[in-house]
Design a protein around this motif. Structure first.
Motif, PDB file in Angstrom:
ATOM      1  N   LEU A 255      15.803  -1.872  -8.157  1.00 45.25           N
ATOM      2  CA  LEU A 255      15.525  -2.986  -7.259  1.00 45.25           C
ATOM      3  C   LEU A 255      15.091  -2.501  -5.872  1.00 45.25           C
ATOM      4  N   GLU A 256      15.737  -1.482  -5.361  1.00 47.06           N
ATOM      5  CA  GLU A 256      15.381  -0.976  -4.040  1.00 47.06           C
ATOM      6  C   GLU A 256      13.988  -0.355  -4.033  1.00 47.06           C
ATOM      7  N   LEU A 257      13.634   0.356  -5.110  1.00 45.52           N
ATOM      8  CA  LEU A 257      12.292   0.919  -5.186  1.00 45.52           C
ATOM      9  C   LEU A 257      11.241  -0.180  -5.321  1.00 45.52           C
ATOM     10  N   MET A 258      11.557  -1.205  -6.077  1.00 42.97           N
ATOM     11  CA  MET A 258      10.635  -2.337  -6.191  1.00 42.97           C
ATOM     12  C   MET A 258      10.515  -3.082  -4.862  1.00 42.97           C
ATOM     13  N   ALA A 259      11.614  -3.150  -4.126  1.00 44.58           N
ATOM     14  CA  ALA A 259      11.601  -3.867  -2.842  1.00 44.58           C
ATOM     15  C   ALA A 259      10.698  -3.177  -1.831  1.00 44.58           C
ATOM     16  N   VAL A 260      10.760  -1.853  -1.740  1.00 44.55           N
ATOM     17  CA  VAL A 260       9.941  -1.163  -0.742  1.00 44.55           C
ATOM     18  C   VAL A 260       8.458  -1.275  -1.066  1.00 44.55           C
ATOM     19  N   CYS A 261       8.129  -1.626  -2.300  1.00 46.41           N
ATOM     20  CA  CYS A 261       6.732  -1.854  -2.694  1.00 46.41           C
ATOM     21  C   CYS A 261       6.362  -3.335  -2.678  1.00 46.41           C
ATOM     22  N   GLY A 262       7.275  -4.186  -2.247  1.00 46.12           N
ATOM     23  CA  GLY A 262       6.983  -5.606  -2.121  1.00 46.12           C
ATOM     24  C   GLY A 262       6.987  -6.369  -3.426  1.00 46.12           C
ATOM     25  N   GLU A 263       7.631  -5.829  -4.474  1.00 45.06           N
ATOM     26  CA  GLU A 263       7.642  -6.503  -5.777  1.00 45.06           C
ATOM     27  C   GLU A 263       8.818  -7.446  -5.940  1.00 45.06           C
ATOM     28  N   VAL A 264       9.889  -7.242  -5.208  1.00 50.95           N
ATOM     29  CA  VAL A 264      11.041  -8.142  -5.187  1.00 50.95           C
ATOM     30  C   VAL A 264      11.457  -8.307  -3.737  1.00 50.95           C
ATOM     31  N   ALA A 265      12.260  -9.336  -3.467  1.00 56.11           N
ATOM     32  CA  ALA A 265      12.701  -9.595  -2.096  1.00 56.11           C
ATOM     33  C   ALA A 265      14.137 -10.087  -2.111  1.00 56.11           C
ATOM     34  N   VAL A 266      14.828  -9.879  -0.995  1.00 54.83           N
ATOM     35  CA  VAL A 266      16.198 -10.362  -0.837  1.00 54.83           C
ATOM     36  C   VAL A 266      16.152 -11.815  -0.397  1.00 54.83           C
TER      37      VAL A 266
ATOM     38  N   HIS B 251       0.829  -1.209   0.000  1.00 55.74           N
ATOM     39  CA  HIS B 251       0.000   0.000   0.000  1.00 55.74           C
ATOM     40  C   HIS B 251       0.865   1.261   0.000  1.00 55.74           C
ATOM     41  N   ARG B 252       2.153   1.103  -0.239  1.00 55.45           N
ATOM     42  CA  ARG B 252       3.060   2.244  -0.187  1.00 55.45           C
ATOM     43  C   ARG B 252       2.863   3.169  -1.378  1.00 55.45           C
ATOM     44  N   THR B 253       2.929   4.459  -1.099  1.00 60.25           N
ATOM     45  CA  THR B 253       2.920   5.479  -2.152  1.00 60.25           C
ATOM     46  C   THR B 253       4.316   6.081  -2.230  1.00 60.25           C
ATOM     47  N   LEU B 254       4.962   5.927  -3.362  1.00 62.74           N
ATOM     48  CA  LEU B 254       6.312   6.473  -3.530  1.00 62.74           C
ATOM     49  C   LEU B 254       6.263   7.993  -3.604  1.00 62.74           C
ATOM     50  N   ARG B 255       7.376   8.604  -3.233  1.00 64.97           N
ATOM     51  CA  ARG B 255       7.486  10.055  -3.416  1.00 64.97           C
ATOM     52  C   ARG B 255       7.385  10.391  -4.892  1.00 64.97           C
ATOM     53  N   ALA B 256       7.010  11.628  -5.161  1.00 70.87           N
ATOM     54  CA  ALA B 256       6.716  12.035  -6.539  1.00 70.87           C
ATOM     55  C   ALA B 256       7.883  11.754  -7.485  1.00 70.87           C
ATOM     56  N   THR B 257       9.105  12.116  -7.075  1.00 69.08           N
ATOM     57  CA  THR B 257      10.253  11.924  -7.970  1.00 69.08           C
ATOM     58  C   THR B 257      10.524  10.439  -8.214  1.00 69.08           C
ATOM     59  N   ALA B 258      10.369   9.618  -7.156  1.00 69.42           N
ATOM     60  CA  ALA B 258      10.578   8.182  -7.321  1.00 69.42           C
ATOM     61  C   ALA B 258       9.482   7.573  -8.184  1.00 69.42           C
ATOM     62  N   ALA B 259       8.240   7.998  -7.973  1.00 70.68           N
ATOM     63  CA  ALA B 259       7.131   7.481  -8.778  1.00 70.68           C
ATOM     64  C   ALA B 259       7.305   7.827 -10.246  1.00 70.68           C
ATOM     65  N   GLN B 260       7.772   9.038 -10.531  1.00 69.13           N
ATOM     66  CA  GLN B 260       8.001   9.454 -11.919  1.00 69.13           C
ATOM     67  C   GLN B 260       9.121   8.634 -12.546  1.00 69.13           C
ATOM     68  N   TYR B 261      10.160   8.358 -11.760  1.00 70.43           N
ATOM     69  CA  TYR B 261      11.282   7.552 -12.248  1.00 70.43           C
ATOM     70  C   TYR B 261      10.813   6.146 -12.602  1.00 70.43           C
ATOM     71  N   VAL B 262      10.020   5.524 -11.718  1.00 68.75           N
ATOM     72  CA  VAL B 262       9.519   4.170 -11.971  1.00 68.75           C
ATOM     73  C   VAL B 262       8.601   4.159 -13.186  1.00 68.75           C
ATOM     74  N   GLU B 263       7.755   5.165 -13.311  1.00 62.93           N
ATOM     75  CA  GLU B 263       6.826   5.222 -14.450  1.00 62.93           C
ATOM     76  C   GLU B 263       7.581   5.384 -15.761  1.00 62.93           C
ATOM     77  N   ALA B 264       8.601   6.234 -15.760  1.00 56.58           N
ATOM     78  CA  ALA B 264       9.383   6.450 -16.985  1.00 56.58           C
ATOM     79  C   ALA B 264      10.169   5.199 -17.378  1.00 56.58           C
ATOM     80  N   ASN B 265      10.481   4.361 -16.388  1.00 57.61           N
ATOM     81  CA  ASN B 265      11.245   3.132 -16.625  1.00 57.61           C
ATOM     82  C   ASN B 265      10.368   1.888 -16.468  1.00 57.61           C
ATOM     83  N   ALA B 266       9.113   1.989 -16.885  1.00 54.45           N
ATOM     84  CA  ALA B 266       8.179   0.869 -16.721  1.00 54.45           C
ATOM     85  C   ALA B 266       8.677  -0.390 -17.424  1.00 54.45           C
TER      86      ALA B 266
END
Length: 360
Positions: A158-169, A98-113
């Motif tokens: 990977l770190e941004l995906m991890a904080v959203c639960g999409e990947v794990a260590v 249920h995490r909402t990324l900060r605006a700059t991080a969300a834009q980065y993830v969207e641009a690199n979909a």
């Protein structure tokens, strides 16, 4: 409203961190009580994630126990720079998803979909993998004003995906994290927990780890967990763990404990000053000429008092723990000095080395 003496407040804090004389039996017991232990590569004596369990368990703890707990038993998991108790997974995964990324991080993830999808596809087909095993197919680079990241965008994504639960260590190769999809790392049947309930659970577990903490502490974030308390001589509004308070009558003897600078006992610096009269400052980033106790001095707890700082370093070539100084913040008597020296010797034995002081 509980009304506590300062001595009782300190005892609650020490016992909650498993630093009293009654040592825990194993690593899982430690992490279940503390909730998490910090991962840090700075290892003048030993890495934080290894010294923190040893400080609690003592000679019975071996470094391989942590790897087994993470990679085989799955009783511990890595997330966001710490190892956490697996019992926290349902609550933490709820907040991740249920995490909402900060605006700059969300834009980065969207641009690199497409880049994000590439990583997931590769992990599904080839994982587990390190960041170095994954090609960088990004089209937009993240802002790197901090200088923390290199030009390769894989670790950042990977770190941004991890904080959203999409990947794990899934484990480590040396100091490198090994990544995989969560279904192969975490149990698939995790119970669904609403974010509000997850926050409540985690606040209670944080209070469990601290025993007593200021209600508004940003290092603990306990909110209204537990019960209100007053501490003699303090104007702060405290929260106390009722289970810890109920067990306070049983008062085992104290002991000497050497704490890594990233030990959770030390996170809340204002609490250390308020309850323990201990103003701890890490001198790691101070110029050498301004250091009083050493770049990475380890605080020494004796009973419920911080009595000194250990300035020491492991010399792997000479197989020695070189003790430059034991700085006495409070003058030691003969018995206290013997207790501190015995704990340093135990540390050297655990490291498998000798212990010559620098002056020797």
């Amino acid at each position: 409203m509980h009304r506590l003496s300062r001595d009782d407040a300190r005892r609650l804090a020490v016992r909650a961190q498993l630093l009293d004389a009654e040592r825990p039996g194993d690593l899982v017991e430690v992490i279940e009580q503390l909730g998490s232990i910090k991962i840090d590569p700075t290892a003048l004596i030993a890495p934080a994630e290894q010294l923190i369990p040893w400080t609690r368990i003592g000679w019975a703890y071996e470094p391989g126990h942590l790897r087994k707990a993470v990679e085989t038993d799955r009783t511990v998991f890595a997330f966001d720079g710490s190892f956490h108790a697996a019992s926290l997974l349902p609550a933490m995964v709820s907040l991740m998803r249920h995490r909402t990324l900060r605006a700059t991080a969300a834009q980065y993830v969207e641009a690199n979909a497409a880049f994000r999808r590439d990583i997931l596809a590769r992990l599904r087909s080839e994982g587990p993998l390190t960041a170095a095993d994954i090609p960088d197919t990004s089209v937009v680079q993240a802002n790197n004003e901090s200088g923390w990241y290199g030009s390769n965008q894989v670790p950042r994504m990977l770190e941004l995906m991890a904080v959203c639960g999409e990947v794990a260590v899934a484990g480590r190769r040396g100091r490198q994290r090994v990544w995989d999809i969560p279904d192969r790392v975490w149990p698939r049947d995790l119970p669904e927990i609403a974010p509000e309930e997850a926050e409540r659970i985690l606040a209670e577990r944080r209070l469990q780890a601290y025993g007593i903490v200021r209600r508004t502490s940003p290092w603990a974030r306990v909110g209204d967990a537990g019960e209100p308390a007053e501490v003699e001589g303090s104007a702060w509004r405290w929260r106390v763990d009722p289970a810890a308070l109920a067990a306070l009558d049983d008062d085992p003897d104290g002991r000497a404990a050497i704490l890594n600078p990233y030990d959770r006992m030390l996170f809340d610096r204002p609490r250390l000053a308020e309850l323990f009269d201990f103003a701890y400052v890490s001198e790691q980033f101070k110029p050498k000429a301004e250091r009083l106790y050493g770049a990475f001095a380890h605080p020494i707890l004796l009973g419920d008092r911080f009595v000194g700082l250990l300035d020491a370093q492991l010399d792997k070539k000479k197989e020695n723990l070189v003790v430059t100084a034991v700085h006495e913040l409070l003058p030691f008597d003969d018995e206290e000095r013997a207790m501190v020296d015995a704990e340093i010797r135990e540390l050297a034995d655990w490291l498998g080395v000798g212990w010559p002081r620098a002056a020797e």
